[in-house]
Design a protein around this motif. Structure first.
Motif, short mmCIF file in Angstrom:
data_model
loop_
_atom_site.label_atom_id
_atom_site.label_comp_id
_atom_site.label_asym_id
_atom_site.label_seq_id
_atom_site.Cartn_x
_atom_site.Cartn_y
_atom_site.Cartn_z
N THR A 75 43.07 34.52 32.22
CA THR A 75 43.97 35.64 31.98
C THR A 75 44.02 36.10 30.53
N MET A 76 44.22 35.15 29.64
CA MET A 76 44.56 35.49 28.27
C MET A 76 43.44 36.26 27.57
N ILE A 77 42.21 35.76 27.69
CA ILE A 77 41.10 36.40 26.99
C ILE A 77 40.93 37.84 27.46
N VAL A 78 40.95 38.03 28.81
CA VAL A 78 40.70 39.37 29.32
C VAL A 78 41.86 40.31 29.02
N THR A 79 43.07 39.78 29.02
CA THR A 79 44.21 40.63 28.70
C THR A 79 44.12 41.13 27.27
N THR B 247 41.33 43.66 34.59
CA THR B 247 41.07 42.68 35.63
C THR B 247 42.33 42.45 36.44
N MET B 248 42.19 41.73 37.53
CA MET B 248 43.35 41.41 38.36
C MET B 248 44.41 40.65 37.58
N THR B 249 43.92 39.66 36.80
CA THR B 249 44.88 38.86 36.05
C THR B 249 45.58 39.70 34.99
N ALA B 250 44.83 40.60 34.34
CA ALA B 250 45.44 41.44 33.31
C ALA B 250 46.51 42.34 33.91
N PHE B 251 46.26 42.82 35.12
CA PHE B 251 47.26 43.65 35.80
C PHE B 251 48.54 42.86 36.07
N ILE B 252 48.36 41.63 36.53
CA ILE B 252 49.53 40.79 36.83
C ILE B 252 50.35 40.58 35.56
N VAL B 253 49.67 40.36 34.44
CA VAL B 253 50.37 40.19 33.17
C VAL B 253 51.15 41.47 32.83
N GLN B 254 50.47 42.59 33.00
CA GLN B 254 51.10 43.87 32.66
C GLN B 254 52.40 44.08 33.46
N GLY C 114 40.95 34.69 22.91
CA GLY C 114 41.21 36.11 23.12
C GLY C 114 41.19 36.87 21.81
N TYR C 115 41.89 36.36 20.80
CA TYR C 115 41.88 37.02 19.50
C TYR C 115 40.52 36.98 18.85
N PHE C 116 39.81 35.86 19.08
CA PHE C 116 38.44 35.74 18.57
C PHE C 116 37.57 36.85 19.15
N LEU D 245 32.51 43.45 27.65
CA LEU D 245 31.39 42.66 27.13
C LEU D 245 31.87 41.48 26.28
N SER D 246 32.66 41.77 25.25
CA SER D 246 33.03 40.64 24.39
C SER D 246 33.99 39.70 25.09
N ALA D 247 34.83 40.24 25.98
CA ALA D 247 35.68 39.34 26.77
C ALA D 247 34.82 38.40 27.60
N GLY D 248 33.78 38.97 28.24
CA GLY D 248 32.89 38.15 29.07
C GLY D 248 32.14 37.12 28.27
N LEU D 249 31.63 37.53 27.11
CA LEU D 249 30.87 36.60 26.27
C LEU D 249 31.74 35.42 25.83
N VAL D 250 32.95 35.75 25.36
CA VAL D 250 33.82 34.68 24.86
C VAL D 250 34.32 33.82 26.02
N LEU D 251 34.58 34.45 27.15
CA LEU D 251 34.96 33.68 28.33
C LEU D 251 33.84 32.71 28.70
#
Lengths: 311, 274
Positions: free
Chosen positions: A235-239, A258-265, A140-142, A164-170
């Motif tokens: 979750t982590m990368i997209v958040t 994303t759905m996971t990011a919302f749940i984290v929030q 995620g930090y990367f 974009l970068s979240a998707g690439l790293v994911l």
């Protein structure tokens, strides 16, 4: 049991404790059975909670609104619950990640199983596995601190948080999964099949593309689906990298949620028990669960439908 | 166990037929293990030559030298001269891919591709750039393998759906579809039932008109039924605990079975060992 066939064994030298053995057998069965039951019960428990709270949610928000609203604002005064705002972000990021992981993973798998010498294989395989062992928070930090600034050199429109970068790293993150599962599928193609192709005058490339890949297709597709399902739930990368801005649409340059990011929030903040915000959590969780479950079922079906059996 | 004999004198074919395949002092190594030693062999055109011998005697290994399938085993090394139509086929300058189009192979276990019957036949033709009519090729090849009548109505079904005997004939059809000059058969009937075996054997007699056939078999009756000539291989234990194969005797099949020159051949064909 009483017949003494050989005749020269003294009676009484055999005294099997049948009753005790049977009792132990029963106890062992119960112990193993209860351990197995724990995981099943946990699943049922989670599912029951999800369903129960989701029903509570839909008592307050009609399902039509959930499916047709174009904004996702459950924390605002004017609440709107358009789940597709979150679903679109999740889908976009998953598609980007698969577009990275499919070529990278499949080509690595072909390289490892068909072309690499044993020496190269001994080096490459552990390196791929290291990739799988990197904590997602590091990814995620990367994505946020390295990939995004790098991409901004070429794409000035790219915002600090973006899909974009979240998707690439994911995609990089799920590559080892695609590679490893696809390689298993390629490796399972019988030697005799490849020999058959070579014996007809096929080159290595022709053998790989016309015989090995089609024969391993079901395994490769199922590896992709499992990786997609992993990406959907990540979750982590997209958040960290994709932001927290619910946006409907498929623009990868802007922040999304994303759905996971919302749940984290929600779980980070304090949504009191029983409020609509709290119930929203479960509705989103349920949607996520249905998506990954559907993918897994599809993968299961696909493998059974298209797997070639070579006795 | 005896020391291997220098087999030059006993492996020459005395009559004046055209020689399709020839081996001169061929040895095969797996790593540092000598698997087969010093084979001299001449295989005439349009004949069926059977390789017999106990397990581990190297008969399959020698067979796989003719289409260089041993190249696919990283540790394998082949020494000596192998000639096909008088031209050397060993060495880096010969492309094994080109060689394999001219020397087809049928394997021990039927190995049809997980494709339709039609695509199984056309696979070799496609990769070798066949320009003719594919429908005709499929019919001709399947007729050639005595399989046409059984499958003509289901050419688009998977080759894996056929019975074992049909699968093996499909593999033979696939091999003859690329019009080779030689067909190598590595125990082609060992996974088949007796009726399928007879069908394949009858087929071999027909194929002999157009192709040279080399067949490895464990079944001595099969060798005596189908082949014109028979090569008997034997194995000796080596110091490293492995086995080393060598050619004991090569002659007309009739002579091998009724009048063998070597004692080991006599013992083997009469069922005393192996």
């Amino acid at each position: 049991m009483t017949d003494n066939v050989t005749g020269d064994i003294a009676p009484g030298s055999w005294s099997p404790k049948r009753d005790r053995a049977k009792a132990i057998q029963t106890i062992v069965k119960i112990i193993f059975g209860s351990f197995a039951a724990i995981s099943i019960l946990t699943t049922i428990g989670i599912l029951a909670t999800l369903i129960f709270e989701t029903i509570e949610f839909f008592k307050e928000v009609p399902i039509s609104q959930f499916l047709t609203d174009t904004r996702w604002t459950p924390l605002f005064a004017s609440k709107q619950f358009g789940i597709f705002v979150l679903v679109s972000a999740t889908m976009m990021i998953s598609v980007i990640s698969i577009m990275v992981a499919l070529p990278l993973g499949l080509l690595s798998a072909i390289c490892l199983s068909e072309y690499a010498t044993p020496r190269i294989r001994r080096i490459l395989k552990p390196m791929l596995e290291i990739l799988a062992g990197v904590p997602t928070v590091v990814y995620g930090y990367f994505a946020l601190l390295t990939v995004t600034p790098f991409l901004q050199i070429f794409l000035p429109d790219l915002q600090g948080f973006n899909a974009l970068s979240a998707g690439l790293v994911l995609g990089i993150m799920i590559t080892p999964m695609v590679a490893s599962l696809s390689e298993d599928a390629l490796y399972a193609v019988p030697r005799s099949l490849k020999d058959g192709a070579y014996a007809l005058g096929a080159t290595k490339r022709e053998t790989v593309t016309s015989v090995v890949l089609p024969a391993a297709l079901s395994g490769i597709v199922s590896s992709l689906i499992l990786a997609t399902s992993r990406a959907v739930g990540e979750t982590m990368i997209v958040t960290l990298a994709a932001g927290a801005n619910p946006t409907l649409g498929f623009n990868p340059f802007v922040p999304v949620m994303t759905m996971t990011a919302f749940i984290v929030q929600i779980t980070k903040g304090d949504a009191p028990y029983g409020t609509i915000e709290y119930k929203t959590l479960y509705a989103v969780g349920m949607t996520l669960f249905i998506m990954t479950f559907a993918l897994n079922i599809f993968s299961f079906w696909f493998v059974r439908r298209f797997r070639e059996k070579y006795d | 166990m005896p020391t291997p004999l220098p087999s030059t004198s006993i492996s020459e074919v005395s009559d004046s037929k055209t020689i399709a395949l020839q081996m001169e002092k061929v040895s095969v190594y797996y790593g540092s293990n000598l698997a087969v030693k010093d084979v001299y062999l001449e295989i005439p055109e349009h004949e069926i030559v059977a390789f017999i011998g106990p397990s581990g005697c190297g008969k399959s290994t020698i067979l796989r030298c003719f289409n260089r399938m041993n190249d696919l085993i990283p540790s394998a090394r082949v020494d000596g001269r192998i000639l096909f139509d008088g031209e050397e086929i060993t060495g880096k300058r010969v492309d094994p891919v080109e060689l394999r189009r001219r020397v087809g192979m049928v394997f021990q276990k039927p190995n049809p591709f997980p494709k339709s019957i039609y695509d199984n036949i056309t696979f070799g033709a496609r990769i070798n750039g066949y320009q003719g009519n594919y429908d005709e090729l499929v019919e001709r090849s399947l007729r050639g393998a005595a399989l046409w009548d059984e499958v003509k109505d289901k050419l688009q079904e998977s080759g894996l759906g056929l019975s074992g005997g049909q699968q093996q004939r499909l593999c033979i059809a696939r091999a003859i579809a690329i019009e080779p000059e030689v067909i190598l058969m590595d125990e082609p009937c060992s996974a088949l039932d007796p009726i399928s075996t007879i069908k394949v054997e009858e087929l071999m007699h027909e194929l002999k008109e157009r192709y040279t056939i080399v067949i490895v078999t464990h079944n001595m009756q099969q060798a005596s039924r189908v082949s014109d000539r028979t090569a008997f291989f034997n194995a000796v234990a080596t110091d490293q605990g492995g086995k080393m194969g060598y050619l004991v005797e090569y002659n007309h099949t009739q002579d091998i079975f009724s009048n063998p020159k070597e004692e080991y051949t006599r013992d083997y064909v009469s069922g005393r060992f192996g």
